[in-house]
Write a protein that holds these residues in place. Structure first.
Motif, PDB file in Angstrom:
ATOM      1  N   VAL A  34      -8.924  18.622  -3.745  1.00  0.00           N
ATOM      2  CA  VAL A  34      -9.546  17.459  -4.364  1.00  0.00           C
ATOM      3  C   VAL A  34     -11.041  17.613  -4.132  1.00  0.00           C
ATOM      4  CG1 VAL A  34      -9.704  14.958  -4.362  1.00  0.00           C
ATOM      5  CG2 VAL A  34      -7.518  16.057  -3.907  1.00  0.00           C
ATOM      6  N   ARG A  35     -11.759  17.873  -5.215  1.00  0.00           N
ATOM      7  CA  ARG A  35     -13.164  18.230  -5.060  1.00  0.00           C
ATOM      8  C   ARG A  35     -14.065  17.119  -5.555  1.00  0.00           C
ATOM      9  NH1 ARG A  35     -13.741  24.355  -7.248  1.00  0.00           N
ATOM     10  NH2 ARG A  35     -12.726  25.421  -5.503  1.00  0.00           N
ATOM     11  N   ASP A  36     -14.642  16.389  -4.622  1.00  0.00           N
ATOM     12  CA  ASP A  36     -15.681  15.393  -4.923  1.00  0.00           C
ATOM     13  C   ASP A  36     -15.296  14.481  -6.072  1.00  0.00           C
ATOM     14  OD1 ASP A  36     -17.118  16.604  -2.958  1.00  0.00           O
ATOM     15  OD2 ASP A  36     -18.114  17.971  -4.354  1.00  0.00           O
ATOM     16  N   VAL A  37     -14.081  13.921  -5.979  1.00  0.00           N
ATOM     17  CA  VAL A  37     -13.603  13.082  -7.076  1.00  0.00           C
ATOM     18  C   VAL A  37     -14.207  11.686  -7.003  1.00  0.00           C
ATOM     19  CG1 VAL A  37     -11.568  11.831  -7.882  1.00  0.00           C
ATOM     20  CG2 VAL A  37     -11.455  14.302  -7.543  1.00  0.00           C
TER      21      VAL A  37
ATOM     22  N   VAL B 172      -2.596   9.275   2.453  1.00  0.00           N
ATOM     23  CA  VAL B 172      -3.861   8.624   2.140  1.00  0.00           C
ATOM     24  C   VAL B 172      -3.685   7.153   2.485  1.00  0.00           C
ATOM     25  CG1 VAL B 172      -5.484   8.007   0.334  1.00  0.00           C
ATOM     26  CG2 VAL B 172      -4.387  10.251   0.307  1.00  0.00           C
ATOM     27  N   VAL B 173      -4.502   6.669   3.411  1.00  0.00           N
ATOM     28  CA  VAL B 173      -4.344   5.306   3.892  1.00  0.00           C
ATOM     29  C   VAL B 173      -5.579   4.491   3.566  1.00  0.00           C
ATOM     30  CG1 VAL B 173      -4.112   3.875   5.950  1.00  0.00           C
ATOM     31  CG2 VAL B 173      -2.842   5.986   5.778  1.00  0.00           C
TER      32      VAL B 173
ATOM     33  N   GLY C  21      -8.689   1.797  -4.075  1.00  0.00           N
ATOM     34  CA  GLY C  21      -8.637   2.836  -5.101  1.00  0.00           C
ATOM     35  C   GLY C  21      -7.714   3.985  -4.772  1.00  0.00           C
ATOM     36  N   LYS C  22      -6.852   3.795  -3.761  1.00  0.00           N
ATOM     37  CA  LYS C  22      -6.026   4.939  -3.354  1.00  0.00           C
ATOM     38  C   LYS C  22      -4.962   5.280  -4.391  1.00  0.00           C
ATOM     39  CE  LYS C  22      -3.288   2.070  -0.191  1.00  0.00           C
ATOM     40  NZ  LYS C  22      -3.743   0.790  -0.780  1.00  0.00           N
ATOM     41  N   SER C  23      -4.431   4.255  -5.079  1.00  0.00           N
ATOM     42  CA  SER C  23      -3.451   4.558  -6.117  1.00  0.00           C
ATOM     43  C   SER C  23      -4.111   5.265  -7.296  1.00  0.00           C
ATOM     44  CB  SER C  23      -2.771   3.279  -6.604  1.00  0.00           C
ATOM     45  OG  SER C  23      -1.828   2.851  -5.652  1.00  0.00           O
ATOM     46  N   THR C  24      -5.336   4.828  -7.607  1.00  0.00           N
ATOM     47  CA  THR C  24      -6.094   5.523  -8.649  1.00  0.00           C
ATOM     48  C   THR C  24      -6.304   6.972  -8.263  1.00  0.00           C
ATOM     49  OG1 THR C  24      -7.259   3.448  -8.973  1.00  0.00           O
ATOM     50  CG2 THR C  24      -8.193   5.386 -10.030  1.00  0.00           C
ATOM     51  N   LEU C  25      -6.608   7.185  -6.987  1.00  0.00           N
ATOM     52  CA  LEU C  25      -6.816   8.554  -6.505  1.00  0.00           C
ATOM     53  C   LEU C  25      -5.568   9.397  -6.753  1.00  0.00           C
ATOM     54  CD1 LEU C  25      -8.458  10.681  -4.996  1.00  0.00           C
ATOM     55  CD2 LEU C  25      -7.523   9.787  -2.859  1.00  0.00           C
ATOM     56  N   LEU C  26      -4.404   8.833  -6.427  1.00  0.00           N
ATOM     57  CA  LEU C  26      -3.176   9.598  -6.610  1.00  0.00           C
ATOM     58  C   LEU C  26      -2.946   9.888  -8.100  1.00  0.00           C
ATOM     59  CD1 LEU C  26      -0.945  10.796  -4.855  1.00  0.00           C
ATOM     60  CD2 LEU C  26       0.488   8.893  -5.550  1.00  0.00           C
ATOM     61  N   LYS C  27      -3.223   8.885  -8.938  1.00  0.00           N
ATOM     62  CA  LYS C  27      -3.062   9.098 -10.386  1.00  0.00           C
ATOM     63  C   LYS C  27      -3.956  10.249 -10.832  1.00  0.00           C
ATOM     64  CE  LYS C  27      -0.443   5.688 -12.229  1.00  0.00           C
ATOM     65  NZ  LYS C  27      -0.500   4.269 -11.902  1.00  0.00           N
ATOM     66  N   ILE C  28      -5.160  10.292 -10.294  1.00  0.00           N
ATOM     67  CA  ILE C  28      -6.071  11.375 -10.665  1.00  0.00           C
ATOM     68  C   ILE C  28      -5.537  12.704 -10.144  1.00  0.00           C
ATOM     69  CG2 ILE C  28      -8.374  12.330 -10.242  1.00  0.00           C
ATOM     70  CD1 ILE C  28      -9.407   9.433 -10.226  1.00  0.00           C
ATOM     71  N   ILE C  29      -5.029  12.669  -8.907  1.00  0.00           N
ATOM     72  CA  ILE C  29      -4.551  13.914  -8.310  1.00  0.00           C
ATOM     73  C   ILE C  29      -3.409  14.516  -9.116  1.00  0.00           C
ATOM     74  CG2 ILE C  29      -3.312  14.837  -6.304  1.00  0.00           C
ATOM     75  CD1 ILE C  29      -5.103  13.084  -4.548  1.00  0.00           C
TER      76      ILE C  29
ATOM     77  N   ALA D 255       5.286  20.540   0.309  1.00  0.00           N
ATOM     78  CA  ALA D 255       4.223  19.686   0.848  1.00  0.00           C
ATOM     79  C   ALA D 255       4.376  18.281   0.264  1.00  0.00           C
ATOM     80  CB  ALA D 255       2.855  20.247   0.481  1.00  0.00           C
ATOM     81  N   VAL D 256       3.928  17.298   1.021  1.00  0.00           N
ATOM     82  CA  VAL D 256       4.041  15.912   0.566  1.00  0.00           C
ATOM     83  C   VAL D 256       2.666  15.255   0.638  1.00  0.00           C
ATOM     84  CG1 VAL D 256       5.115  13.677   0.966  1.00  0.00           C
ATOM     85  CG2 VAL D 256       6.419  15.749   1.412  1.00  0.00           C
ATOM     86  N   LEU D 257       2.363  14.519  -0.410  1.00  0.00           N
ATOM     87  CA  LEU D 257       1.144  13.710  -0.402  1.00  0.00           C
ATOM     88  C   LEU D 257       1.562  12.279  -0.702  1.00  0.00           C
ATOM     89  CD1 LEU D 257      -1.947  13.400  -0.385  1.00  0.00           C
ATOM     90  CD2 LEU D 257      -1.901  13.850  -2.831  1.00  0.00           C
ATOM     91  N   MET D 258       1.235  11.385   0.235  1.00  0.00           N
ATOM     92  CA  MET D 258       1.724  10.027   0.067  1.00  0.00           C
ATOM     93  C   MET D 258       0.582   9.027   0.216  1.00  0.00           C
ATOM     94  SD  MET D 258       4.747   8.249   2.211  1.00  0.00           S
ATOM     95  CE  MET D 258       4.225   6.768   2.994  1.00  0.00           C
ATOM     96  N   VAL D 259       0.612   8.011  -0.626  1.00  0.00           N
ATOM     97  CA  VAL D 259      -0.374   6.950  -0.546  1.00  0.00           C
ATOM     98  C   VAL D 259       0.294   5.733   0.055  1.00  0.00           C
ATOM     99  CG1 VAL D 259      -1.571   5.260  -1.965  1.00  0.00           C
ATOM    100  CG2 VAL D 259      -1.893   7.682  -2.406  1.00  0.00           C
ATOM    101  N   THR D 260      -0.344   5.133   1.041  1.00  0.00           N
ATOM    102  CA  THR D 260       0.238   3.930   1.630  1.00  0.00           C
ATOM    103  C   THR D 260      -0.861   3.036   2.186  1.00  0.00           C
ATOM    104  OG1 THR D 260       1.675   3.073   3.374  1.00  0.00           O
ATOM    105  CG2 THR D 260       0.588   5.163   3.799  1.00  0.00           C
ATOM    106  N   HIS D 261      -0.529   1.747   2.334  1.00  0.00           N
ATOM    107  CA  HIS D 261      -1.501   0.857   2.974  1.00  0.00           C
ATOM    108  C   HIS D 261      -1.116   0.653   4.439  1.00  0.00           C
ATOM    109  CE1 HIS D 261       1.827  -1.746   1.977  1.00  0.00           C
ATOM    110  NE2 HIS D 261       1.411  -2.530   2.952  1.00  0.00           N
TER     111      HIS D 261
END
Lengths: 253, 587
Positions: free
Chosen positions: A10-13, A42-43, A49-57, A194-200
């Motif tokens: 993830v480069r300077d998003v 990602v916490v 904006g973490k969900s947006t980040l995942l959508k972008i990823i 690998a797992v990438l997870m978004v959570t609060h």
């Protein structure tokens, strides 16, 4: 850091929305990498904006600037190596459990019987055998999310992305599912690598992740990248566990 | 009432049609009684009117003709609406052209298309009956297509974002996406709007099978023509016979086609999130109260099974083809659209040419009566709308929430609503003459009643759907906080109803303007019943020999201006504000 090439970069998003010709920035220069074998969380508080980040990823949204690379190439939404699990499950209500799970395979034009066999394999892996012909509306929330996970696993992805997957579940169901995800992740015979997870939930992140990306503020900025080196299985009662939770909490607040 | 908890799937429910035993025996009994009643009634009619036996025998044939026109128009409408929906959602540019265009098209009173279509089809087929048939089919198509197209567009734009994201991330594209996402997502609305379109279609079928143009009266054999001719000669028995036959056809279609289809479409409803909610009987489950006609259904289903198998096989093949040519679907949609747009363009150009011809000539003398006539028509519709509102809102609130009310009232409402107001015209006029001829207002009363009958069902069924769309948990929350009486109306029911009230009102007013042409100028029993209004002017101009082209155009233009004006200045802003404030989020 590992010498192997990262699977995800993830480069300077950054991401802005334009509302009435006014720029609203939601993400500001996020940068991290993920290697094979990683469990990254990602916490951040809601609205960072973490969900947006995942959508972008995963390629469902585009960054305003910066880029996301998967194995060195720009990420595309339909990348077969990446699978997504949704907070709202996002099951197709008109398809049976098996059809839902097989949907990604169908999209790859797998022969129907192979797709079916693979789907049943992962339905069993998430413990839903016997429900192949049920419709999502007949399942409980926990079972629905199992279908979501089976659907993601069925495409045998390298990277599993999850957007608050336990958010809509009760805590008991969530705990069981978390352990199952950990098992799947650590099982070398089963995807994902690998797992990438978004959570609060900081606790959830400390329980699951090797590494935590902490995002906070509006627009969301990366505050810290924390390696969690607690041995597994982790015990929430241990003071060390709580030490990590408190530390990340103090970072955000 | 909700489906039993557990594993019984909706498909299973549809396929097995496994009713409660008591209900089943009741159904069978009903079926036998009904068959007996039909037999006795037809025998009685045959004995009472022996000279009419030939017409009674002719009726199935006439019904078949009418049905054929409807099916042809409907097929076109389905192709059109899916094409438009796909095109409008796939590209913003297409949407920015198509949506306003559709909007204008749907604002044009259906009969406004008719003169132009007649000129076009009749002259290009040189008066051959095929041209006349095409004109009728075209007219029915215009009465069916717009709401279906908007329905498709609306369901495509309201697919939950996560579901789209899931489809994207699992690589569903092209035909597979169409089959797995688009088509199912569209299904409930498409089926529902199809039912509306069919009742719309019947209206215009009935009204268009007999028409006078080019100095001659053209009759296309069918039930509508039968009723209209009976009305002109004032033969009460034949009017009743025609209306009865039409009602039988409409109800039979509902029972055998629409009810199973809508039950099947139930499984496509979007209801993914959260825990299990008790399944509300949707607005799609019509005619529950009728016997089930199990043998007929089973037989039909057995016949249809090969079709389903073939469909599956074909779609597998299509998928393969699609994998090679990934743009096929979009191109198909574009070709489909281009075809329709070409037809509209031709019809539109014919209209424009007529307009230019009109501007070159001095205005006809009647032109200055138009504003007053339009005002009369508007006030008539306003009165009908007011009456409709007064009774539909409470009834909808009641029927939508109470199982018992729904069970008792729906049969009456549905049978009444299934009859096109145009077919009821002779009956309504007859009643009006009985009631109001003493004060000389029979024509006024008839025009008002026909407008009411044309408008009220749209309001009622939209409102019922609105009441039923209130999520169970919101309803429960309201109950838990003790909302009752006026507070309940103010805080829950009314806000929840506003969007469907507005949608219903738009359709109702559209239907009202359409009704004018048949309601303000009625030929009945050798007499003409006429009231002041644009509809009457349009009728007179259309049916004059030769038709008064410039007056047709002027009245149609007037109606378009009024309808578009109302939509733009009143309904649209209202709807925008309402959906921003009152929309019940699905997610």
């Amino acid at each position: 850091m590992s010498p192997r090439p990262a699977i995800l970069e993830v480069r300077d998003v950054s991401r802005s929305y334009f509302e009435d010709s006014r720029e609203v920035k939601v993400l500001d220069v996020i940068r991290f990498e993920e290697w094979e074998g990683d469990f990254v969380c990602v916490v951040g508080p809601s609205g960072c904006g973490k969900s947006t980040l995942l959508k972008i990823i995963v390629g469902l949204d585009r960054p305003t600037s910066g880029e996301v690379l998967f194995e060195g190439r720009p990420m595309r939404a339909d990348n077969p190596q990446v699978a997504m699990v949704f907070q709202s499950f996002a099951l197709f209500p008109w398809l049976t459990v098996e059809q839902n799970v097989a949907v990604g395979l169908e999209a790859r034009h797998e022969p129907a019987d192979e797709a079916g066999a693979l789907a049943r394999k992962y339905i069993e892996a998430v413990g839903l055998d016997g429900f192949e012909n049920a419709f999502p509306r007949e399942l409980s929330g926990g079972m629905k999310q199992r279908v979501g996970i089976a659907r993601a696993l069925a495409v045998e992805p390298l990277l599993l992305c999850m957007d608050e997957p336990f958010y809509a579940l009760d805590s008991l169901t969530a705990q069981t599912l978390k352990d199952e995800i950990l098992q799947l992740w650590s099982n070398p015979d089963l995807p994902p690598k690998a797992v990438l997870m978004v959570t609060h939930s900081i606790e959830e992140a400390v329980y699951l992740a090797d590494r935590i990306i902490v995002i906070a503020g509006r627009p969301g900025r990366m505050i810290a990248e924390v390696d969690i080196d607690l041995p597994r299985p982790r015990n929430r009662k241990e003071p060390e566990f709580y030490g990590w939770v408190d530390e990340i909490y103090s970072l955000i607040v | 009432m909700g489906s039993p908890p557990g594993t019984r799937s909706p498909t299973e429910a549809v396929n097995s049609l496994r009713p409660v035993p008591a209900e089943m025996s009741g159904g069978r009994l009903h079926g036998r009684r009904l068959a007996l009643a039909v037999l006795v009634a037809s025998l009685a009619v045959a004995i009472a009117f022996p000279q009419q036996i030939s017409t009674i025998l002719a009726i199935p044939l006439l019904a078949a003709f009418s049905l054929g026109r409807m099916v042809a128009a409907y097929t076109l409408a389905v192709a059109f609406s899916i094409g438009v929906g796909l095109a409008a959602t796939s590209s913003r540019r297409a949407a920015s052209v198509l949506l306003p265009l559709l909007d204008v098209l749907q604002s044009i009173p259906i009969f406004g298309f008719f003169p132009a279509a007649l000129v076009f089809f009749v002259s290009s087929f040189q008066g051959h009956p095929i041209g006349l048939e095409l004109a009728v089919v075209f007219l029915i198509f215009t009465s069916m297509a717009w709401n279906m197209a908007f329905g498709v567009y609306e369901s495509l734009t309201t697919i939950p974002r996560d579901l789209e994201a899931a489809a994207d991330s699992y690589g569903l594209r092209g035909w597979l996406r169409f089959r797995r996402v688009t088509f199912p997502a569209v299904m409930p609305k498409l089926v529902y709007n199809s039912m509306l379109s069919w009742s719309n279609g019947w209206y215009f079928l009935v009204a268009s099978e007999v028409f006078t143009a080019f100095g001659a009266t053209h009759v296309r054999p069918g039930l509508g023509a039968f009723i209209a001719e009976a009305g002109i000669t004032g033969a009460a028995d034949r009017i009743a016979l025609g209306i009865g036959a039409l009602a039988a056809v409409v109800v039979a279609l509902d029972v055998l086609v629409w009810r199973p289809t809508s039950l099947w479409a139930e499984r496509f409803r979007l209801e993914t999130t959260g825990r299990q909610v008790a399944r509300v009987p949707g607005p799609y489950e019509r005619l529950k109260w009728l016997p089930r006609f199990l043998p007929i259904r089973t037989a039909t289903r057995a016949r249809l099974r090969p079709v389903a198998v073939a469909w599956r096989r074909i779609s597998a093949r299509i998928e393969k083809v699609y994998a090679v040519h990934p743009d096929v679907l979009r191109r198909l949609a574009v070709i489909n659209l281009a075809m329709f747009l070409a037809i509209f363009a031709v019809v539109g150009i014919a209209g424009l040419a007529a307009l230019i011809a009109l501007l070159a000539r001095p205005l006809p003398a009647e032109a200055q009566e138009i504003p007053i006539a339009a005002l009369h028509s508007f006030l008539r519709l306003l009165a009908a709308y007011g009456i409709a509102l007064v009774w539909t809102v409470p009834i909808a609130a009641w029927v939508g929430r109470s199982q018992r009310a729904s069970r008792f009232l729906t049969p009456f409402l549905e049978v009444f609503a299934s009859l096109p107001a145009a077919a009821l015209l002779p009956a309504i006029l007859g009643i009006s003459i009985v009631i109001a001829s003493a004060v000389g207002l029979e024509a006024q009363l008839a025009a008002l009643l026909i407008a009411l009958f044309s408008m009220q069902w749209y309001l009622l069924f939209n409102l019922i759907a609105g009441v039923r769309s209130i999520p169970a948990d919101v309803e429960e929350a309201a109950r838990a906080f003790g909302l009752r009486g006026r507070t309940y109306w103010k805080r829950l029911l009314f806000p929840a109803l506003v969007p469907s009230l507005i949608t219903g009102s738009i359709t109702a007013w559209g239907a009202g303007w359409n009704a004018l042409i048949v309601s303000e100028y009625i030929l009945f029993g050798q007499r003409i019943y006429r009231v002041t209004g644009v509809g009457a002017m349009l009728s007179e101009a259309t049916f004059a020999t030769p038709p008064n082209a410039s007056l047709i155009l002027l009245t149609v233009l007037t109606m378009i201006v009024v309808v578009v004006g109302m939509n733009k200045l009143l309904w649209r802003p209202l709807y925008r504000r309402a959906s921003a404030r009152f929309r019940l989020e699905v997610e």
